[in-house]
Design a protein around this motif. Structure first.
Motif, mmCIF file in Angstrom:
data_model
loop_
_atom_site.group_PDB
_atom_site.id
_atom_site.type_symbol
_atom_site.label_atom_id
_atom_site.label_comp_id
_atom_site.label_asym_id
_atom_site.label_seq_id
_atom_site.Cartn_x
_atom_site.Cartn_y
_atom_site.Cartn_z
ATOM 1 N N ARG A 150 0.847 -1.204 0.000
ATOM 2 C CA ARG A 150 0.000 0.000 0.000
ATOM 3 C C ARG A 150 0.881 1.252 0.000
ATOM 4 O O ARG A 150 0.663 2.176 -0.778
ATOM 5 N N GLN A 151 1.879 1.252 0.847
ATOM 6 C CA GLN A 151 2.741 2.429 0.929
ATOM 7 C C GLN A 151 3.506 2.629 -0.382
ATOM 8 O O GLN A 151 3.494 3.723 -0.955
ATOM 9 N N TRP A 152 4.156 1.593 -0.860
ATOM 10 C CA TRP A 152 4.962 1.703 -2.084
ATOM 11 C C TRP A 152 4.118 2.159 -3.278
ATOM 12 O O TRP A 152 4.573 2.911 -4.139
ATOM 13 N N SER A 153 2.849 1.705 -3.317
ATOM 14 C CA SER A 153 2.026 2.024 -4.485
ATOM 15 C C SER A 153 1.321 3.372 -4.371
ATOM 16 O O SER A 153 0.741 3.841 -5.341
ATOM 17 N N SER A 154 1.378 4.009 -3.185
ATOM 18 C CA SER A 154 0.629 5.255 -2.983
ATOM 19 C C SER A 154 1.323 6.422 -3.671
ATOM 20 O O SER A 154 2.458 6.759 -3.342
ATOM 21 N N HIS A 156 2.632 6.612 -6.551
ATOM 22 C CA HIS A 156 3.894 6.185 -7.168
ATOM 23 C C HIS A 156 4.191 7.113 -8.348
ATOM 24 O O HIS A 156 3.349 7.270 -9.236
#
Lengths: 556, 178
Positions: A150-154, A156
């Motif tokens: 979730r964090q990495w894709s937020s 991006h």
């Protein structure tokens, strides 16, 4: 539960401020609807048939009572007193006013929630098993990795304008309860030979007008490398996915047209470059996030287990509910409870503010403050002591949430259909209600047994009809709503796509047709224990065709 | 007036300020040596570079979506400008092209975004390695003139962008260096 620190809170608050400015520019007329559209879509705001619809993210379907209370408050304050839980573990408000939406997002940000990437051609909410962290058959807790993803894709910077939307699901158990093989990327947690945790990676599943089952592209990718691997897949997709036709733009088409072996080689080549550059997940970060998802300190409730048996013997309705709506837990004196949002004759997945408040109260009183949303559009209390089940059941009865039908024929997955959706060809909700009422008697449901019935109001398949044991697809034929029936779909570890049985039925004849399919199954099953899907796989479509289209059989 | 002349007159946005654009796309049968700061199409640039043809000291290359920037990798030291084209804001291939040029192939020259990007994409493009923007949209220009730079300045993705700073509490995440 993951809790925001200052960094996460600042991130979401900045996003709300940004969206507020965009809405102000739209309301003042500075932005046209065409210009506003890509901006609102990046915050989950759709324009539906009758009104705006706001889709709020529930990351991997995980909530605490404070958040569920807030979702109920939003329904009361800004909407019509209810909300709709979706197959992607999110929640939708159907009647917000445009000018209220920044305030809604602000209210949500106060409880660590947002609507980021619930629409648009980006990486959507990561979904997982609704029993994660509690299930007795779990390899590792998928929520830890779902949060990292979730964090990495937020927001991006590279992957916010993909050819099409992109959905990732993670399963941590042996049984697949996250439907990973019908996602753009499905991740299956596995134990590695060195004792660590890793992932088998499936790519290119999906539903819509071209349903496909995801293919295995990598085995045992180590946990610290998983973001590098995902970045490699996403980059290959961003560069090579088709952009000339939105119906051919999902990664499943790229897998299909490129060929699995070539695409695997492309991903491997990209992964070799990406690996060990920026995205190795530090061990401390995995541990930091893992700590948030530790099992709550469960109280010793073994003494109450005997009492449960006594209560079940006295109250048959309760006993049926326990049989149907609870699931085995890691700790034997606890269970996971599914709160069915499928009252017979109701709207699948809808919950009123009163119902949400009550479930939130039950979670804080009995459920260690945890609630989940399942992809089957129900709510789950993952940790409940067996001795508390009766109190929970009695409370649920008061708000019409005690339907003992989880996994049965009336536990219907349905999209909002033509009652709300601008894309739909046909209504889904009245169809679901009619079938539910016809088959809703508990004896009848028990007779039928495990059966997944899924309804989509158009070929986009939001109601997952392709993977229903029985699927119903609404189509428009010269202005008339017709419904096609598919049989044999499944979204578990034996995923299959249902096949269309024959020509569609008008709404007035559909419930009879569904009942004919079910009675045919009951007539041919080897025993009461042979599930519909198993019987169908054994005998194929022929007996069902004969039952539904008798005159065709004579002609042939 | 041709569209390309229009582009030539469009302002350049770089380092948070407007500048005059001094580059121009090579037209028709013009020779690159006859034009000051020419931008060659990707195919023409590759052709001339492979031929070791006579190229001016200072030239640029245009990258369209679908052009594989790896083909430029052996020649990057000699290329002063790479103009990444966005035929539509929804086509995000240029984001990957920019990152590959900067991070994987180590391009040290200027990467410029050209075409139909929107204001809200500009901070993302900057993090992917874009250094400058040719502003052909009145809306984008008006927003920039008002000082808008719609960015969430906490980043969950470590990239090679020089404007990124690690944060003390979670060192693998990044923040805009103020």
């Amino acid at each position: 539960m993951y809790r925001y620190d200052e960094f996460d809170a600042a991130f979401v608050n900045q996003r709300v401020a940004q969206f507020r400015s965009q809405v102000e520019r739209r309301v003042s007329g500075e932005l046209t609807e065409d210009e506003f559209k890509p901006l609102r879509l990046m915050n989950g705001l759709y324009l539906q048939l009758h009104a705006y619809m706001l889709r709020v993210a529930i990351p991997y379907g995980s909530l605490d009572s404070r958040q569920l209370h807030r979702l109920a408050d939003v329904a009361t304050k800004y909407d019509r007193g209810y909300a709709h839980f979706t197959t992607r573990q999110n929640v939708q408000y159907n009647w917000p006013s445009l000018s209220d939406t920044p305030d809604i997002l602000q209210d949500l940000a106060e409880v660590d929630m947002h609507a980021i990437q619930t629409s648009g051609n980006c990486i959507r909410n990561v979904t997982t098993d609704h029993f994660a962290g509690a299930a007795h058959d779990e390899v590792a807790d998928p929520r830890v990795y779902a949060e990292i993803i979730r964090q990495w894709s937020s927001l991006h910077p590279e992957f916010s304008f993909l050819p099409r939307k992109f959905k990732i699901a993670i399963n941590g158990a042996k049984q697949d309860r996250a439907a990973i093989r019908v996602h753009d990327i499905g991740l299956q947690l596995v134990q590695l030979t060195d004792g660590g945790v890793g992932f088998d990676v499936y790519v290119g599943g999906g539903q819509g007008r071209t349903p496909m089952i995801a293919k295995l592209v990598a085995e045992g990718v180590a946990e610290q490398d998983i973001l590098s691997y995902l970045e490699a897949v996403l980059r290959v997709y961003n560069l090579y996915g088709r952009r000339d036709n939105k119906y051919k733009a999902r990664i499943k088409i790229l897998v299909h047209e490129t060929g699995l072996e070539q695409l695997k080689a492309d991903i491997e080549a990209e992964y070799a470059h990406v690996k060990s550059t920026f995205l190795d997940i530090p061990k401390e970060e995995i541990e930091r996030i893992d700590a948030y998802f530790a099992m709550p300190k469960l109280r010793d409730a073994s003494a109450g287990v005997a009492k449960l048996a006594e209560t079940r013997a006295r109250d048959a309705g309760f006993s049926q509910w326990v049989s149907q709506n609870t699931h085995g837990h890691k700790v034997s004196d606890h269970v996971s409870v599914t709160v069915s949002l499928k009252p017979v004759g109701g709207v699948p997945g809808d919950a009123t503010a009163e119902q949400m408040h009550l479930v939130a109260d039950l979670a804080s009183q009995y459920g260690y403050d945890e609630v989940r949303v399942s992809h089957a559009q129900n709510l789950v209390l993952p940790h409940v002591a067996k001795e508390d089940l009766y109190a929970i059941y009695q409370a649920l009865v008061t708000v019409d949430l005690a339907e003992a039908n989880v996994g049965l024929v009336t536990d219907i997955i349905a999209c909002p259909g033509l009652d709300y959706c601008a894309l739909a060809n046909a209504r889904s909700i009245p169809v679901a209600q009619d079938i539910s009422e016809r088959l809703g008697a508990i004896e009848r449901q028990k007779q039928i047994g495990d059966l997944k019935l899924n309804i989509s109001g158009c070929i986009n398949a939001c109601g997952h009809h392709h993977v229903g044991h029985i699927g119903i697809l609404g189509v428009d034929r010269k202005g008339e709503e017709l419904y096609q029936i598919t049989l044999g779909g499944s979204s578990d570890e034996n995923t299959s796509i249902g096949a269309i049985l024959g020509r569609g039925f008008p709404a007035a004849e559909l419930t009879d047709a569904i009942e004919a399919v079910i009675d045919t199954y009951i007539g041919l099953r080897l025993s009461d224990d042979e599930r519909f899907i198993d019987a169908y796989r054994r005998v194929g479509p022929k007996p069902f065709k004969e039952a539904l289209y008798p005159s065709d059989q004579k002609a042939a | 007036m041709t569209a390309k002349n229009n582009q030539h007159r469009a302002p350049l946005y770089k380092d948070r300020a407007f500048h005059e654009n001094k580059w121009q796309m090579l037209e028709g049968d013009q020779s690159p040596v006859d034009v000051d700061r020419p931008i060659l199409t990707f195919a023409e640039a590759i052709r001339l570079l492979e031929l070791r043809a006579n190229l001016p000291q200072c030239f640029g290359v245009s990258v369209e979506p679908g052009d594989d920037v790896e083909a430029l990798a052996p020649y990057l030291d000699g290329i002063a400008l790479i103009a990444i084209s966005f035929p539509a804001f929804s086509d995000g291939r240029g984001f990957s092209s920019a990152r590959l040029l900067k991070e994987r192939y180590g391009y040290k020259g200027e990467i410029r975004a050209v075409g139909h990007f929107i204001l809200d994409q500009m901070p993302f493009l900057e993090r992917c390695g874009v250094d400058s923007f040719l502003i052909t949209s009145d809306k984008v220009r008006a927003g920039l003139e008002r000082g808008e730079w719609p960015e969430v300045t906490n980043y969950y993705q470590p990239t090679a962008h020089e404007g990124d700073a690690p944060i003390a509490s979670r060192t693998w995440l990044r923040q805009r260096r103020s």
